[in-house]
Design a protein around this motif. Structure first.
Motif, short mmCIF file in Angstrom:
data_model
loop_
_atom_site.label_atom_id
_atom_site.label_comp_id
_atom_site.label_asym_id
_atom_site.label_seq_id
_atom_site.Cartn_x
_atom_site.Cartn_y
_atom_site.Cartn_z
N ASP A 11 15.34 25.68 -4.80
CA ASP A 11 14.47 26.24 -3.76
C ASP A 11 13.40 25.19 -3.44
O ASP A 11 12.52 24.91 -4.25
N ALA A 12 13.51 24.61 -2.24
CA ALA A 12 12.56 23.57 -1.82
C ALA A 12 11.69 24.06 -0.65
O ALA A 12 11.27 23.27 0.19
N ALA A 56 23.14 23.51 -4.02
CA ALA A 56 22.62 23.92 -2.71
C ALA A 56 21.10 23.75 -2.70
O ALA A 56 20.42 24.20 -3.62
N ILE A 57 20.59 23.10 -1.66
CA ILE A 57 19.15 22.89 -1.52
C ILE A 57 18.66 23.69 -0.31
O ILE A 57 19.23 23.59 0.78
N PHE A 58 17.61 24.48 -0.53
CA PHE A 58 17.06 25.34 0.52
C PHE A 58 15.67 24.82 0.89
O PHE A 58 14.68 25.18 0.26
N LEU A 66 13.11 14.29 2.69
CA LEU A 66 13.94 14.76 1.57
C LEU A 66 15.41 14.48 1.85
O LEU A 66 16.13 13.98 0.98
N MET A 67 15.84 14.77 3.07
CA MET A 67 17.24 14.52 3.43
C MET A 67 17.54 13.02 3.44
O MET A 67 18.62 12.58 3.03
N PHE A 87 22.84 21.35 2.19
CA PHE A 87 21.50 21.65 2.68
C PHE A 87 21.55 22.93 3.52
O PHE A 87 22.38 23.04 4.42
N PHE A 88 20.63 23.85 3.24
CA PHE A 88 20.54 25.09 4.02
C PHE A 88 19.09 25.30 4.46
O PHE A 88 18.36 26.09 3.86
N PRO A 89 18.65 24.60 5.51
CA PRO A 89 17.27 24.77 5.99
C PRO A 89 17.01 26.19 6.47
O PRO A 89 17.91 26.87 6.97
#
Length: 343
Positions: A11-12, A56-58, A66-67, A87-89
């Motif tokens: 969780d980001a 998975a990064i949110f 970050l990307m 990546f799931f923005p």
């Protein structure tokens, strides 16, 4: 291997006002740390070193850097045909996404959870600095028959959790009915009836969420006992590789008890400090108890003590900056101060 059966979820989304000077142009996950790393490198490396192959990064705020840092996940061996790095923005700026492990956030990406073959999930924040074997956490989780295991350090939560993917899906599907908006709410509620266990991580751990503790935890790395608990040969902390030349130390330079990354030019004095890649320290300049991020330029005859310089800061000749160990002075990314020479 049990860990091959774990899904990694980072969780980001979190924004902390206490560290706002360092997240004006980046997310907390991308804050530089320890001379050559970003904060997310620690939790991501922990997952990869524990055999996790799907992460998975949110993210939500300012996640371009970050990307850029993570790219395809190659440095973490996550650029793969099956599983890998995702990546799931956040699709909206709704405040529902601002809390750690928000089920509302996860619910927009149910396909990812449903399609994943892993039986268990690790959910973690992006700014906890530690080196932990998540296989051991899962082993305890299974042997004790827990519903949710929370990793702690000296009794304090590190915001790292393990639970079955089925339970996670049930919580995501049912958040509007149960009223549990986040994983922590589900754990804290006395009526939830989940068996929650604690796994005590006995080695160094730091949750970086303010300027003051960011400063302190960086300088902690200068202690051999801390360094040895974070940077291990069998569980390396991986990061983006940059091919830069070795640091050049000039005849007049003096360095004591400091971490200095590659690509620097050191002409002055550095003591008890963390110097990132490609930093220039001019002649007669003294830097003490400070953190100087990448590509910053400090010209001649400056004096810096208890200071944090973000990336690309330029200080002209003779600049003096003094903070305190409890309130370090911070210069934001790209700040230019003092009369700069042409060199």
């Amino acid at each position: 291997m049990m860990a091959m059966n774990m899904l990694g979820i980072i969780d980001a989304t979190t924004y902390k006002e206490d560290i706002s000077d360092l997240i004006k142009n980046r997310s907390m996950a991308a804050i530089p740390f320890g001379g050559r790393y970003r904060l997310i490198d620690f939790v991501l490396s922990n997952m990869v070193n524990s055999g996790i192959r799907s992460v998975a990064i949110f993210p939500k705020y300012q996640y371009r850097s970050l990307m850029d840092h993570l790219g395809s996940g190659k440095q973490w061996d996550l650029n793969r045909k099956r599983d890998g790095l995702f990546f799931f923005p956040s699709p909206t700026s709704s405040q529902e996404y601002d809390e750690f492990a928000s089920f509302r956030q996860f619910s927009d990406h149910l396909d990812y959870f449903s399609r994943s073959s892993q039986e268990y999930a690790v959910i973690a924040n992006s700014y906890t600095v530690c080196n932990i074997d998540l296989q051991k956490v899962l082993h305890q989780h299974l042997s004790m028959g827990c519903d949710i295991t929370e990793v702690t350090s000296m009794g304090k939560p590190l915001e790292i959790y393990i639970l079955s993917k089925d339970l996670l899906l049930n919580l995501i599907h049912g958040y509007q009915h149960t009223g549990f908006r986040t994983l922590q709410e589900a754990i804290a509620n006395e009526y939830s009836q989940f068996q929650v266990c604690q796994y005590e991580h006995g080695e160094y751990a730091a949750v970086v969420d303010s300027i003051q503790n960011y400063y302190q935890y960086n300088l902690d790395l200068l202690k051999p006992q801390v360094w040895k608990q974070l940077f291990m040969k069998n569980r390396p902390i991986l990061t983006k590789v940059k091919d830069e030349p070795p640091t050049k130390y000039y005849k007049e330079s003096s360095v004591k008890n400091s971490i200095i990354a590659n690509g620097c030019k050191i002409e002055g004095t550095v003591e008890n400090s963390i110097i990132f890649r490609s930093v220039h320290v001019g002649k007669g300049t003294v830097i003490k108890n400070s953190i100087i991020m990448q590509k910053s330029q400090v010209q001649d005859n400056c004096f810096l003590e208890n200071v944090v310089l973000d990336k690309d800061v330029k200080l002209g000749t003779g600049v003096e900056l003094r903070g305190s160990i409890h309130a370090p002075q911070v210069l934001r990314k790209g700040t230019v101060q003092g009369a700069l020479m042409n060199s």
